[in-house]
Design an enzyme around this catalytic site. Structure first.
Site, mmCIF file in Angstrom:
data_model
loop_
_atom_site.group_PDB
_atom_site.id
_atom_site.type_symbol
_atom_site.label_atom_id
_atom_site.label_comp_id
_atom_site.label_asym_id
_atom_site.label_seq_id
_atom_site.Cartn_x
_atom_site.Cartn_y
_atom_site.Cartn_z
ATOM 1 N N CYS A 266 -20.744 -9.708 17.846
ATOM 2 C CA CYS A 266 -21.023 -11.138 17.692
ATOM 3 C C CYS A 266 -22.080 -11.573 18.690
ATOM 4 C CB CYS A 266 -19.764 -11.961 17.921
ATOM 5 S SG CYS A 266 -18.541 -11.703 16.652
ATOM 6 N N CYS A 434 -35.553 -7.543 27.365
ATOM 7 C CA CYS A 434 -34.583 -7.868 26.310
ATOM 8 C C CYS A 434 -33.529 -8.769 26.941
ATOM 9 C CB CYS A 434 -33.959 -6.607 25.725
ATOM 10 S SG CYS A 434 -32.978 -5.721 26.930
HETATM 11 N N1 ATP Z 1 -8.581 -3.648 24.251
HETATM 12 C C1 ATP Z 1 -8.549 -4.973 24.372
HETATM 13 N N2 ATP Z 1 -7.529 -5.566 25.040
HETATM 14 C C2 ATP Z 1 -7.465 -6.900 25.167
HETATM 15 N N3 ATP Z 1 -8.379 -7.735 24.656
HETATM 16 C C3 ATP Z 1 -9.414 -7.203 23.988
HETATM 17 C C4 ATP Z 1 -9.562 -5.800 23.819
HETATM 18 N N4 ATP Z 1 -10.694 -5.568 23.131
HETATM 19 C C5 ATP Z 1 -11.244 -6.773 22.877
HETATM 20 N N5 ATP Z 1 -10.485 -7.758 23.391
HETATM 21 C C6 ATP Z 1 -10.710 -9.217 23.320
HETATM 22 O O1 ATP Z 1 -10.869 -9.561 21.958
HETATM 23 C C7 ATP Z 1 -11.585 -10.778 21.881
HETATM 24 C C8 ATP Z 1 -12.546 -10.684 20.738
HETATM 25 O O2 ATP Z 1 -13.116 -11.941 20.604
HETATM 26 P P1 ATP Z 1 -14.490 -12.199 19.889
HETATM 27 O O3 ATP Z 1 -14.727 -11.149 18.871
HETATM 28 O O4 ATP Z 1 -14.468 -13.582 19.364
HETATM 29 O O5 ATP Z 1 -15.614 -11.980 20.993
HETATM 30 P P2 ATP Z 1 -15.827 -12.371 22.524
HETATM 31 O O6 ATP Z 1 -15.845 -11.095 23.271
HETATM 32 O O7 ATP Z 1 -14.881 -13.407 22.978
HETATM 33 O O8 ATP Z 1 -17.254 -13.060 22.499
HETATM 34 P P3 ATP Z 1 -18.740 -12.503 22.405
HETATM 35 O O9 ATP Z 1 -18.694 -11.225 21.619
HETATM 36 O O10 ATP Z 1 -19.491 -13.580 21.713
HETATM 37 O O11 ATP Z 1 -19.173 -12.300 23.823
HETATM 38 C C9 ATP Z 1 -12.271 -10.987 23.233
HETATM 39 O O12 ATP Z 1 -11.681 -12.083 23.870
HETATM 40 C C10 ATP Z 1 -12.005 -9.689 23.979
HETATM 41 O O13 ATP Z 1 -11.834 -9.893 25.362
#
Ligand code: ATP
Ligand code: ZN
Length: 480
Positions: A266, A434
Site C-alpha cells: 500500500c 527515490c
Molecule cells: N506479523 C505481524 N504481526 C503483527 N502485525 C502485523 C504483522 N504483519 C503486519 N502487521 C500489521 O498489519 C497492518 C497492515 O495494515 P495496512 O495493510 O493497512 O498497512 P500499514 O502498514 O498500516 O500502512 P502502510 O503500508 O501504508 O505503511 C499494519 O498495521 C502492520 O503493522
C-alpha cells in the site's frame, strides 16, 4: 489572543480531558471485567428432560439432556437486529458471545473487521500489531483518529472497540506475531483473521492455524482491488468432532511464495480507503457466518472472492483443491513446526526494515550534500542532474524542484541508453533519488553494471532518499 495560541491551548485542554476520560473508562472496563459480564451469561444451560431425570448425573445419556441457550434480556435487545435473522437466531448469538477471534494486523483490513466483530458481540477479540498510528493510515484505518497518532495501534483500536461494546473482552498484543510467540498468543482462539500486509505473515498464519486446527480468514487489499478466502476450514465449533479439512490451506494453493520483487504494498502502490474497508467488512461477515454455523457451502471455502473497485465487479473463483502432498496440512507433512518465514519468502515482514546497501560507499551521498551540490556550485561542471525514480504519480505528488522523472519500474534498456547519452553529452554529475533510498540504489547498480567505467564517478545515489531530504533539508517536504 493569537488564533494559533488559542488552538494550542484548546488542544492541550482537550488532551488533558481525554486522558482523564481514558483513565475512567479503563477503570470501568476493569470493574466490568471483574464482574465477568461478558461471557458468563452465555454458558449453555442444561435443563431437565421430559422424562424428569436429573441432569446433574454425568451418566445421563446424551439424548435425554436438552441443552438450551439463555440470553439475558439486555443481550436480546442489544443484538436483536441480528438475532431476528433466521441464519443467526438466539443460538447463533450465543455462539458469537462465547467465541474468541484473533485479528492479526490492525490496519486497513483489521480495523473494519474488528469493529463489526465487536458490534456483533464476539465474546473475545484479540488484536495483534506492533505498529503505531501514522497520519498516512487515517484515510482507511477507521478505528484510528487524528489524536491517536504515534500511539500503539492495538491500544488505539481496543479503546474504540470497548466503546462500541463494553460487554466484550478485548485483549491486546503489542508485538509482531512471529514463529516464537504465535502459538502462545493464538492459543484458545477459535478463528484467526489475517489482516496483515506481507507474505511471510501469511505463511506464518497459515501454518499456525493448521497446527491449532482452526480456520484462517485471509484478506488483502491493494490499489483498487481486494481479495478474500477462508483457508483450512474445520467443522464449526464442534470441538468433540474429529478434525476435518473442508478446503485447501494457503500452502495447498500457494506452495511457493511469489518472487519478492513482484509483491506490491500500500505504501508503494497506494490503496483506495474503502477497498480494505469492504474486504475487512467481508472478513467479519465470513467470521460471523462461520461462528454461527451457517451452512458450510455458503462460506468462501476453496473459493476466492476478487473485488475490483474500478469496474465495481465481484468475481468468485474456485481455488485449487486440497493438495494431498501439502507440506503442512497433508497426512505426512514435512513442516511440523513454525519456521523462518522471512527466509522462506526472501523478504521482510516489516517493510520499514528493508534497507538495501548494494553500492560502493563513494557512490552514495547524503541529502544535505545533494542540497549543497544544487545550491553551492560545488562542481565546475554545474549543478547535478537529479533523476527521481519513483512512479509518475508520486513524482506528480511532490518532487525536488528541477528534478527529472524516470520511474524504476520502467527503467530498462531505453532508459539506460538515455542516461548513457546524457553522460556523454554533458559533464554534470547525475544523482538518483527515490522515496527511501532503495530503488535509487537498484537503478545506480544497474547503470554501474551497464555503462562505461569512465562514467562511474559521475553517478550518485541519495542515502535515505526523499525521507532524508525532508529531514535534513526541507522540513516542508511531505513524508509519506
Ligand atoms: N506479523 C505481524 N504481526 C503483527 N502485525 C502485523 C504483522 N504483519 C503486519 N502487521 C500489521 O498489519 C497492518 C497492515 O495494515 P495496512 O495493510 O493497512 O498497512 P500499514 O502498514 O498500516 O500502512 P502502510 O503500508 O501504508 O505503511 C499494519 O498495521 C502492520 O503493522
Ligand atoms: Zn495445505
Amino acid at each position: 489572543m493569537d488564533p494559533n495560541d488559542e488552538i494550542a491551548e484548546l488542544e492541550y485542554e482537550i488532551a488533558l480531558l481525554r486522558k482523564k476520560l481514558h483513565e475512567k473508562e479503563s477503570k470501568l472496563i476493569q470493574l466490568k471485567g471483574q464482574c465477568q459480564v461478558a461471557l458468563d451469561f452465555f454458558v449453555d444451560v442444561e435443563e431437565p428432560s421430559t422424562s424428569g431425570s436429573s441432569v446433574s448425573s454425568s451418566s445421563q445419556p446424551q439424548e435425554v439432556v436438552r441443552k438450551v441457550v439463555k440470553l439475558p434480556s439486555w443481550a436480546i435487545t442489544r443484538y436483536s437486529r441480528q438475532i431476528i435473522l433466521p441464519e443467526i437466531g438466539v443460538s447463533g448469538q450465543a455462539k458469537l458471545c462465547v467465541s474468541k477471534v484473533l485479528v492479526v494486523g490492525v490496519g486497513g483490513l483489521g480495523c473494519p473487521a474488528a469493529m463489526y466483530l465487536a458490534g456483533a458481540g464476539v465474546g473475545q477479540i484479540g488484536l495483534v500489531d506492533y505498529d503505531t498510528v501514522d497520519l498516512t493510515n487515517l484515510h482507511r484505518q477507521v478505528l484510528h483518529l487524528e489524536r491517536d497518532q504515534d500511539i500503539s495501534k492495538v491500544e488505539s483500536a481496543a479503546d474504540k472497540l470497548r466503546s462500541i461494546n463494553s460487554n466484550i473482552k478485548v485483549v491486546t498484543y503489542n508485538v509482531q506475531l512471529n514463529s516464537k510467540n504465535a502459538e502462545e498468543i493464538a492459543n484458545g482462539y477459535h478463528l484467526v483473521l489475517d489482516c496483515t500486509d506481507n507474505i511471510p505473515s501469511r505463511y506464518l498464519l497459515n501454518d499456525l492455524c493448521v497446527f491449532l486446527k482452526i480456520p484462517l480468514i485471509s484478506g488483502s487489499a491493494l490499489k483498487m482491488d481486494g481479495q478474500l478466502s477462508i483457508y483450512g476450514y474445520k467443522a464449526p465449533l464442534t470441538r468433540d468432532s474429529t478434525y476435518q479439512y473442508r478446503g485447501p490451506c494457503y500452502r495447498c494453493v500457494f506452495p511457493k511464495p511469489p518472487p519478492p520483487e513482484t509483491i506490491g504494498s500500500c505504501s508503494a502502490q497506494g490503496v483506495a480507503g474503502p477497498v480494505p474497508g469492504i474486504i475487512g467488512t467481508l472478513q467479519a461477515l465470513e467470521a460471523i457466518k462461520y461462528l454461527t454455523d451457517i451452512s458450510n457451502e455458503k462460506l468462501l471455502v476453496g473459493r476466492l472472492l476478487i473485488f475490483d473497485g474500478e469496474d465495481m465487479t465481484v468475481r468468485i473463483t474456485s481455488l485449487r483443491p486440497r493438495n494431498s502432498k501439502c507440506a503442512v496440512c497433508s497426512k505426512k507433512p514435512t513442516i511440523r513446526a513454525l519456521g523462518d518465514y522471512e527466509a522462506f519468502c526472501k523478504t521482510s515482514a516489516r517493510e520499514q526494515e528493508l534497507e538495501l546497501d548494494i553500492l560502493p560507499e563513494k557512490r552514495r551521498i547524503t541529502a544535505t550534500y545533494l542540497n549543497r551540490m544544487l545550491t553551492d556550485n560545488l562542481s565546475k561542471n554545474g549543478p547535478p542532474i537529479v533523476i527521481d525514480v519513483r512512479s509518475e504519480g508520486e513524482f506528480r505528488m511532490c518532487r525536488i524542484e528541477g528534478s527529472l522523472s524516470s520511474p524504476k519500474e520502467k527503467f530498462g534498456q531505453v532508459q539506460m541508453e538515455k542516461v548513457s547519452k546524457l553522460l556523454k553529452s554533458r559533464n554534470n554529475e547525475i544523482v538518483f533519488i527515490c522515496r527511501r533510498g532503495n530503488d535509487s540504489q537498484i537503478v545506480v547498480r544497474q547503470l554501474l553494471d551497464g555503462v562505461d567505467r569512465m562514467y562511474h564517478d559521475r553517478l550518485y545515489d541519495v542515502i535515505g532518499g526523499l525521507h532524508q531530504w525532508a529531514k535534513q533539508v526541507d522540513p516542508d517536504f511531505p513524508i509519506y
